[in-house]
Enzyme design. Sequence first.
Site, PDB file in Angstrom:
ATOM      1  N   HIS A 180       0.760  -1.082  -0.059  1.00 33.08           N
ATOM      2  CA  HIS A 180      -0.224  -0.018  -0.036  1.00 33.08           C
ATOM      3  C   HIS A 180       0.962   1.337  -0.069  1.00 33.08           C
ATOM      4  O   HIS A 180       0.426   2.161   0.525  1.00 33.08           O
ATOM      5  CB  HIS A 180      -0.892  -0.167   1.382  1.00 33.08           C
ATOM      6  CG  HIS A 180      -2.108  -1.097   1.393  1.00 33.08           C
ATOM      7  ND1 HIS A 180      -2.391  -1.349   2.325  1.00 33.08           N
ATOM      8  CD2 HIS A 180      -2.402  -1.946   0.443  1.00 33.08           C
ATOM      9  CE1 HIS A 180      -3.503  -2.469   2.079  1.00 33.08           C
ATOM     10  NE2 HIS A 180      -3.180  -2.685   1.037  1.00 33.08           N
ATOM     11  N   HIS A 198      -6.870  -0.762   3.253  1.00 36.19           N
ATOM     12  CA  HIS A 198      -6.025  -1.118   1.946  1.00 36.19           C
ATOM     13  C   HIS A 198      -6.422  -0.035   0.900  1.00 36.19           C
ATOM     14  O   HIS A 198      -7.531   0.569   0.705  1.00 36.19           O
ATOM     15  CB  HIS A 198      -6.627  -2.256   1.395  1.00 36.19           C
ATOM     16  CG  HIS A 198      -6.492  -3.499   2.337  1.00 36.19           C
ATOM     17  ND1 HIS A 198      -5.705  -4.810   2.289  1.00 36.19           N
ATOM     18  CD2 HIS A 198      -6.634  -3.874   3.942  1.00 36.19           C
ATOM     19  CE1 HIS A 198      -5.464  -5.634   3.404  1.00 36.19           C
ATOM     20  NE2 HIS A 198      -6.410  -4.765   4.287  1.00 36.19           N
TER      21      HIS A 198
HETATM   22  C1  LIG Z   1       0.083  -7.581  -5.052  1.00 36.42           C
HETATM   23  C2  LIG Z   1      -0.852  -6.579  -4.583  1.00 36.42           C
HETATM   24  C3  LIG Z   1      -2.055  -6.824  -3.773  1.00 36.42           C
HETATM   25  C4  LIG Z   1      -2.689  -5.575  -3.195  1.00 36.42           C
HETATM   26  N1  LIG Z   1      -3.910  -5.886  -2.586  1.00 36.42           N
HETATM   27  C5  LIG Z   1      -4.619  -5.096  -2.318  1.00 36.42           C
HETATM   28  C6  LIG Z   1      -6.099  -5.302  -1.377  1.00 36.42           C
HETATM   29  O1  LIG Z   1      -6.067  -6.718  -1.203  1.00 36.42           O
HETATM   30  N2  LIG Z   1      -6.922  -4.270  -1.150  1.00 36.42           N
HETATM   31  C7  LIG Z   1      -6.705  -3.340  -1.926  1.00 36.42           C
HETATM   32  O2  LIG Z   1      -7.514  -2.171  -1.497  1.00 36.42           O
HETATM   33  N3  LIG Z   1      -5.427  -2.640  -2.201  1.00 36.42           N
HETATM   34  C8  LIG Z   1      -4.464  -3.748  -2.632  1.00 36.42           C
HETATM   35  N4  LIG Z   1      -3.660  -3.334  -3.197  1.00 36.42           N
HETATM   36  C9  LIG Z   1      -3.256  -2.033  -3.459  1.00 36.42           C
HETATM   37  C10 LIG Z   1      -3.818  -1.310  -4.464  1.00 36.42           C
HETATM   38  O3  LIG Z   1      -4.262  -2.249  -5.513  1.00 36.42           O
HETATM   39  C11 LIG Z   1      -2.980  -0.264  -5.223  1.00 36.42           C
HETATM   40  O4  LIG Z   1      -2.824   0.680  -4.153  1.00 36.42           O
HETATM   41  C12 LIG Z   1      -3.844   0.438  -6.295  1.00 36.42           C
HETATM   42  O5  LIG Z   1      -4.546  -0.479  -7.321  1.00 36.42           O
HETATM   43  C13 LIG Z   1      -3.123   1.507  -6.946  1.00 36.42           C
HETATM   44  O6  LIG Z   1      -3.659   2.131  -8.075  1.00 36.42           O
HETATM   45  P1  LIG Z   1      -2.827   3.047  -9.043  1.00 36.42           P
HETATM   46  O7  LIG Z   1      -3.816   3.524  -9.857  1.00 36.42           O
HETATM   47  O8  LIG Z   1      -2.232   4.226  -8.199  1.00 36.42           O
HETATM   48  O9  LIG Z   1      -1.608   2.348  -9.569  1.00 36.42           O
HETATM   49  P2  LIG Z   1      -1.880   0.816 -10.574  1.00 36.42           P
HETATM   50  O10 LIG Z   1      -3.148   0.464 -10.398  1.00 36.42           O
HETATM   51  O11 LIG Z   1      -0.568   0.350 -10.134  1.00 36.42           O
HETATM   52  O12 LIG Z   1      -1.593   1.598 -12.079  1.00 36.42           O
HETATM   53  C14 LIG Z   1      -0.648   2.073 -12.652  1.00 36.42           C
HETATM   54  C15 LIG Z   1      -0.705   1.630 -14.108  1.00 36.42           C
HETATM   55  O13 LIG Z   1       0.366   2.563 -14.805  1.00 36.42           O
HETATM   56  C16 LIG Z   1       1.277   1.360 -15.756  1.00 36.42           C
HETATM   57  N5  LIG Z   1       2.473   2.478 -16.064  1.00 36.42           N
HETATM   58  C17 LIG Z   1       3.318   2.515 -15.171  1.00 36.42           C
HETATM   59  N6  LIG Z   1       4.261   3.099 -15.536  1.00 36.42           N
HETATM   60  C18 LIG Z   1       3.911   3.446 -16.832  1.00 36.42           C
HETATM   61  C19 LIG Z   1       4.628   4.303 -17.929  1.00 36.42           C
HETATM   62  N7  LIG Z   1       5.939   4.528 -17.681  1.00 36.42           N
HETATM   63  N8  LIG Z   1       3.990   4.210 -18.976  1.00 36.42           N
HETATM   64  C20 LIG Z   1       2.533   3.568 -19.343  1.00 36.42           C
HETATM   65  N9  LIG Z   1       2.008   3.098 -18.267  1.00 36.42           N
HETATM   66  C21 LIG Z   1       2.822   2.850 -17.187  1.00 36.42           C
HETATM   67  C22 LIG Z   1       1.185   0.411 -14.939  1.00 36.42           C
HETATM   68  O14 LIG Z   1       1.579  -0.870 -15.808  1.00 36.42           O
HETATM   69  C23 LIG Z   1      -0.185   0.187 -14.365  1.00 36.42           C
HETATM   70  O15 LIG Z   1      -1.108  -0.483 -15.403  1.00 36.42           O
HETATM   71  C24 LIG Z   1      -2.388  -4.446  -3.688  1.00 36.42           C
HETATM   72  C25 LIG Z   1      -1.510  -4.241  -4.496  1.00 36.42           C
HETATM   73  C26 LIG Z   1      -0.731  -5.036  -5.036  1.00 36.42           C
HETATM   74  C27 LIG Z   1       0.338  -4.863  -6.134  1.00 36.42           C
END
Ligand SMILES: Cc1cc2nc3c(=O)[nH]c(=O)nc-3n(C[C@H](O)[C@H](O)[C@H](O)COP(=O)(O)OP(=O)(O)OC[C@H]3O[C@@H](n4cnc5c(N)ncnc54)[C@H](O)[C@@H]3O)c2cc1C
EC number: 1.1.99.29
Length: 603
Positions: free
Chosen positions: A511, A555
Amino acid sequence: MQLGALSLLFALAAPFASGKVYDSLTSLPSRNYDFIIVGGGNAGAVISSRLTENSRFTILLVEAGPDNEGVLELQVPGLQTSLNGTRYDWNYTTVPQTGLNGRTIDLPRGHVLGGSSSINGMVYTRGAADDYDAWARITGDPGWSWKRIFPYAKKHERWMAPVGGRNITGQYDPKVHGYSGNTHVSLRQTPAEPFDERLFQTTRELPEFPFSLDPNSGYPLGLSWTQSTIGNGERSSAATGYLSAPVRARPNLDILLNTQATRVLSTGPLGKQLDIRTVELAPRSGGTARKTLTASKELVLSAGVINSPQILMLSGIGDREHLSALGIKTILDLPAVGKDMPDHAINVVLWAANDTAPPPIDHVAALEEWKTSRSGPYTEHRRMQTLWSRIPSNSSIWQNETDPSSGKNAPHLELYFAGGPRTGAAIILLTPKSRGSVSLASSDPFTHPVIDLGYLTRPFDLKAIREGARLLQRFFSGPAWTGYVLAPITPDPETPAFDEFVRGRITTVFHPTGTTAMSRRGAKTGVLDPDLKVKGAKGLRVVDAGSIPFLPAGHTQAAVYILAERAADLIKSCVVESISPCIRSIFIQPLARITKYRTEWLS
Ligand SMILES: Cc1cc2nc3c(=O)[nH]c(=O)nc-3n(C[C@H](O)[C@H](O)[C@H](O)COP(=O)(O)OP(=O)(O)OC[C@H]3O[C@@H](n4cnc5c(N)ncnc54)[C@H](O)[C@@H]3O)c2cc1C
Ligand SMILES: *[C@@H]1O[C@H](CO)[C@@H](O)[C@H](O)[C@H]1NC(C)=O
Ligand SMILES: *[C@@H]1O[C@H](CO)[C@@H](O)[C@H](O)[C@H]1NC(C)=O
Ligand SMILES: *[C@@H]1O[C@H](CO)[C@@H](O)[C@H](O)[C@H]1NC(C)=O
Ligand SMILES: *[C@@H]1O[C@H](CO)[C@@H](O)[C@H](O)[C@H]1NC(C)=O
Ligand SMILES: *[C@@H]1O[C@H](CO)[C@@H](O)[C@H](O)[C@H]1NC(C)=O
Ligand SMILES: CC(=O)N[C@H]1CO[C@H](CO)[C@@H](O)[C@@H]1O
């Protein structure tokens, strides 16, 4: 009449174009975009989906990873643990952690449409009302407060009954859920087992541990049923929820896969402020080929807590000293980029118990059952009840430590239980004082950044985990556990061995947040203004877990959905403090709809 003329104008701007999914940078046709969204993850999918609801906006969504569609492992909840270390994971690892005797920790991040929501553990928790009130306090924007943000929590959610239709009355609060949103949320299909009955019995016997009807009411304290982002026995991700077939069919949405944004570029200064709407793209497979595209309205970075700061720093936006050490020219000196990153750490504490091991899952049969009837063990995670607790106010920890929680209704600790001959709980520290960081190892965009979670670098964190182990002792001291819980297996929290045990075992629950955090307008700290625009620039916003200014006591995916839903509304409305890129919309806007400082973009 006005609107008719406008439609014609836009139709001429993009003649006969229709939205499509492109597999490579070379296959992307030349087209003008109003918005370019970098990262098709949890936040980026929401933003792209919401902005394309307005047929006058043309949007390009750029994702580094592949498509989620047709990948069984991303659909079956029971296959979640098989996803780390695959092509759907960025495969990040921290630097040796000084607080953990030099141990490193793997930090998976989704590398696929839907981002981390496509590979996460699916636990659905919004955190405490006090957490969002802290966002409002830190940013000075009451729009982030729980009261104002709560409609977005309902907007993104579609509460679902468990498959099989078991009676869930009294296991959640229907008032706090949404029923027509995009993200499926449900309780598991399996009813309470004997071990769970002991947990509930404890809530009736020990006043410190009350039953809590719903962990997502904003007032989570107590033991509650765990909700998850699963519907009809399938994972509900930002990709399945927000980039469904009808959304992909929108003519104003193009999705570009397997393409990495390497930098953002200034479109030329306008007045004193940088105007940043150009993005540099490269095939994810590497090499030196680059292509630049400019959004006519805005560029949005949603590349996540690790990659958004990486892209900013590669572009010369960050701490001048750090950037010049790598030979990167600073265009915007924002020292907070990549800094102050908190994360939730987890440590399992075990007791020997008078129980037998549950029968092992027959994986072949479980997958077959999932395929034929969307039932059985692969439809759900094994976690059932979760305890959300505060460290008691009379604990000795407060002699020397200030309280890092956001308020008296916010938990410090989350415990989730597992029965069997080795019974116990995973203790999650929700309010760490330690902070980590993301920095560049190299000016090469394909080199992993340096990730430091900073675990146990502040004394509070280990003391608080010890408080978690003491709390579990008190929990198991209840009559419900007589003849069941026998003796501790893991070290006694009152001994130095406990500290070494934690340093050797503690790991992440994935997280991290805050690497591009919002702060008050005009503040020297932080990276973004309260409307998620990069300080000192126009045209560029960052919307993802990194934007979160205070780590919620839960989470993080729900917080990201909520943040992104509001961000989409902020982007749709345009603050008339800057001339460009809002200027076009001001001129083509019917005058009557221009309010004093704010105007809607034709929505
Ligand atoms: C293994 C795991 C288990 C988890 N379990 C939970 C849970 O049970 N419950 C919960 O609430 N949260 C959980 N989390 C946390 C939660 O999923 C994340 O905090 C949240 O999804 C993050 O969202 P985001 O939009 O910030 O990033 P992300 O969803 O990670 O999205 C970022 C995106 O940008 C893309 N990207 C990155 N760099 C580039 C680039 N340079 N050019 C183009 N594209 C790019 C990536 O490929 C990705 O698709 C978990 C996370 C993980 C990894
Ligand atoms: C992660 O590592 C695995 C195993 O080495 C590899 O197959 C996969 O492609 C890697 N993921 C990415 C996004 O490079
Ligand atoms: C469902 O459970 C509740 C609470 O236990 C009970 O009051 C109700 O009668 C049950 N409903 C049905 C249809 O069985
Ligand atoms: C804190 O208060 C509880 C409840 O009043 C009491 O049982 C416990 O002994 C107290 N603990 C300490 C460390 O004083
Ligand atoms: C608090 O700090 C004082 C002074 O360093 C120390 O003597 C005391 O033991 C500490 N209390 C706790 C509970 O750690
Ligand atoms: C284990 O539980 C059984 C009942 O389920 C009980 O008869 C037995 O005494 C228990 N054993 C111990 C060591 O408490
Ligand atoms: C962080 C994480 O979930 N790591 C797991 C990745 O997969 C391996 C092998 O299945 C596990 O051992 C790790 O714990």
